[in-house]
Motif scaffolding. Structure first.
Motif, PDB file in Angstrom:
ATOM      1  N   VAL A   3       0.832  -1.204   0.000  1.00 23.81           N
ATOM      2  CA  VAL A   3       0.000   0.000   0.000  1.00 23.81           C
ATOM      3  C   VAL A   3       0.869   1.257   0.000  1.00 23.81           C
ATOM      4  N   LYS A   4       1.938   1.264   0.797  1.00 26.04           N
ATOM      5  CA  LYS A   4       2.826   2.429   0.877  1.00 26.04           C
ATOM      6  C   LYS A   4       3.468   2.741  -0.470  1.00 26.04           C
ATOM      7  N   VAL A   5       3.995   1.698  -1.124  1.00 29.19           N
ATOM      8  CA  VAL A   5       4.657   1.899  -2.419  1.00 29.19           C
ATOM      9  C   VAL A   5       3.664   2.384  -3.465  1.00 29.19           C
ATOM     10  N   LYS A   6       2.455   1.827  -3.454  1.00 24.88           N
ATOM     11  CA  LYS A   6       1.437   2.264  -4.419  1.00 24.88           C
ATOM     12  C   LYS A   6       1.064   3.728  -4.173  1.00 24.88           C
ATOM     13  N   PHE A   7       0.971   4.140  -2.915  1.00 22.02           N
ATOM     14  CA  PHE A   7       0.662   5.531  -2.591  1.00 22.02           C
ATOM     15  C   PHE A   7       1.745   6.459  -3.142  1.00 22.02           C
ATOM     16  N   ILE A   8       2.997   6.137  -2.852  1.00 24.61           N
ATOM     17  CA  ILE A   8       4.101   6.992  -3.291  1.00 24.61           C
ATOM     18  C   ILE A   8       4.193   7.030  -4.810  1.00 24.61           C
ATOM     19  N   HIS A   9       4.045   5.872  -5.444  1.00 25.85           N
ATOM     20  CA  HIS A   9       4.111   5.809  -6.904  1.00 25.85           C
ATOM     21  C   HIS A   9       2.938   6.554  -7.525  1.00 25.85           C
ATOM     22  N   ASP A  10       1.773   6.489  -6.884  1.00 26.87           N
ATOM     23  CA  ASP A  10       0.570   7.148  -7.386  1.00 26.87           C
ATOM     24  C   ASP A  10       0.746   8.661  -7.444  1.00 26.87           C
ATOM     25  N   GLN A  11       1.553   9.216  -6.552  1.00 29.34           N
ATOM     26  CA  GLN A  11       1.754  10.664  -6.524  1.00 29.34           C
ATOM     27  C   GLN A  11       2.449  11.167  -7.779  1.00 29.34           C
ATOM     28  N   THR A  12       3.212  10.297  -8.452  1.00 27.71           N
ATOM     29  CA  THR A  12       3.921  10.708  -9.663  1.00 27.71           C
ATOM     30  C   THR A  12       2.999  10.714 -10.884  1.00 27.71           C
ATOM     31  N   SER A  13       1.795  10.195 -10.739  1.00 32.11           N
ATOM     32  CA  SER A  13       0.842  10.166 -11.849  1.00 32.11           C
ATOM     33  C   SER A  13       0.236  11.550 -12.070  1.00 32.11           C
ATOM     34  N   ALA A  14      -0.211  11.782 -13.301  1.00 35.68           N
ATOM     35  CA  ALA A  14      -0.826  13.078 -13.636  1.00 35.68           C
ATOM     36  C   ALA A  14      -2.112  13.275 -12.842  1.00 35.68           C
ATOM     37  N   ASN A  15      -2.866  12.199 -12.667  1.00 35.45           N
ATOM     38  CA  ASN A  15      -4.119  12.268 -11.915  1.00 35.45           C
ATOM     39  C   ASN A  15      -4.120  11.211 -10.809  1.00 35.45           C
ATOM     40  N   PRO A  16      -3.560  11.543  -9.636  1.00 37.44           N
ATOM     41  CA  PRO A  16      -3.527  10.585  -8.526  1.00 37.44           C
ATOM     42  C   PRO A  16      -4.913  10.058  -8.205  1.00 37.44           C
TER      43      PRO A  16
END
Length: 317
Positions: A152-165
Motif C-alpha cells: 500500500v505504501k509503495v502504491k501511494f508513493i508511486h501514485d503521486q507521480t501520476s498526472a491524476n492521482p
C-alpha cells in the motif's frame, strides 16, 4: 612475604568476581512486554524517519528504462517540496504508521518468544541463536504485517507521480486496491518481502546479539547505556543495508504500480539485471543507509528503555 597478601588479594579478586558471574541468570523479557514495547518504539521511530523512506522509494522507482526524473537525493527532495510542499515528503506515512506499530510489535514479540526457548541455563543467547530468532521474527512480521503495509505504501508513493492521482487517503487507497485487485493486491511481492525481512532481522539481531554479548562479558545483566545501544543498533542497521538492499529494490518493484511487468520475483531480478545492470540493485542505498541506521538505533533505544519501565510496573517473574 609481607607483600604477598596484597598481591594474592589483587590477583585473585577478578577471578572471584568472574566465578560469581556465571551463577547469575540473565533476566528474560516476557513476550507480552516485548509486543507492547516494540509497538511503541515502532510508532515513534517512523514519525521521525519517514522522509528518508519516501526519497529512497522514489529513487528505486525511477527506472533507467525511462528518462530519469530525479538527478539524486537533493533533486528528489526539491521537486517533491516544489510540487507538493513539505507534506509531500510524508505521502504514504499513514499506511506505514498503521503498519509500523504492529510490525515492531510482532518482530520483538516473536524474537523474545523464540529466544526464550533457545537460551541456555544461564539465560544467555549466542550469536547463531540470535540470527535464527531474528530470521523467525523477520518472516513473521513479513507475512502478518509488512507485505500488505509495504504494498500500500509503495502504491501511494508511486501514485503521486501520476498526472491524476487516484488514491485520496489510506482507507480509500486500500479499498480501491482490494476492489480492483482483490486481497492478493495487498500481497504483491510476498516472496521478496519474506526474503528481505527475514534476512534483515537475521542480520540485525545477529549483530546486536554479538555486540551485546561482547559488551556484557561474563555479566548477563550488565546495564547498557542508551547511547551504546543506539551505536550498536546503527551498526546492525548498516550491516543489514549492505547485506540485502538488492532484495529491497526487487521488493519495491514488485509492489509498484507497474508490477504487472514481472512474472515473479526471479523474473523481476533478471529484467533489472538485463535492462539496468547490477548497479540498479543498489539504487537508493545512501538514503536507505541513513534511514535504516537511524531507524534501528532509535527502535532499539526506545524498546530497551520501555522494557525497563515495564519491568518496574509489570511484574511477570
Amino acid at each position: 612475604m609481607s607483600g604477598n597478601p596484597v598481591f594474592v588479594s589483587r590477583f585473585h579478586r577478578p577471578q572471584c568476581l568472574a566465578a560469581a558471574a556465571p551463577g547469575e541468570k540473565a533476566k528474560l523479557t516476557h513476550p507480552g512486554k516485548a509486543i507492547l514495547a516494540g509497538g511503541i518504539a515502532g510508532g515513534i521511530e517512523i514519525c521521525i524517519t519517514f522522509p528518508t523512506e519516501y526519497v529512497k522509494t522514489q529513487l528505486q522507482l525511477d527506472e533507467k528504462a525511462n528518462p530519469p526524473r530525479y538527478k539524486g537525493i537533493g533533486d528528489c527532495v526539491r521537486q517533491t517540496v516544489q510540487g507538493h510542499g513539505v507534506r509531500g515528503l510524508y505521502r504514504g506515512l499513514s499506511s506505514l504508521l498503521y503498519g509500523s506499530i504492529p510490525k515492531a510489535a510482532v518482530r520483538f514479540g516473536m524474537f523474545e518468544f523464540l529466544s526464550n526457548q533457545m537460551r541456555d541455563e544461564a539465560g544467555k543467547l549466542d550469536s547463531t541463536q540470535g540470527l535464527i530468532c531474528g530470521l523467525g521474527a523477520g518472516v513473521a512480521e513479513a507475512v502478518v504485517v509488512v507485505c500488505p503495509m509495504e504494498t500500500v505504501k509503495v502504491k501511494f508513493i508511486h501514485d503521486q507521480t501520476s498526472a491524476n492521482p487516484k488514491y485520496r487517503g489510506f482507507f480509500h487507497g486500500v479499498r480501491e486496491i482490494v476492489r480492483t485487485q482483490g486481497l492478493r493486491g495487498t500481497y504483491q511481492g510476498l516472496t521478496a518481502t519474506v526474503l528481505k525481512q527475514g534476512s534483515n532481522q537475521a542480520i540485525r539481531f545477529y549483530v546486536m546479539t554479538s555486540l551485546k554479548n561482547w559488551y556484557k562479558g561474563d555479566n548477563p545483566n550488565k546495564a547498557i547505556n542508551p547511547i551504546v545501544t543506539g551505536a550498536f543498533g546503527a551498526i546492525a542497521g548498516a550491516a543489514s543495508v549492505f547485506g540485502n538492499t538488492p532484495l529491497d529494490v526487487i521488493k519495491t518493484r514488485m509492489q509498484g504500480l507497474e508490477a504487472h511487468k514481472y512474472k515473479n520475483t526471479v523474473d523481476c531480478a533478471v529484467k533489472i539485471m538485463r535492462h539496468e545492470g547490477p548497479a540498479a540493485f543498489y539504487k537508493g542505498t545512501i538514503p536507505r543507509l541513513g534511514r535504516v541506521c537511524l531507524d534501528v538505533a532509535i527502535v532499539f533505544i526506545i524498546y530497551e528503555e520501555v522494557v525497563k519501565v515495564l519491568n518496574k510496573v509489570w511484574k511477570t517473574e
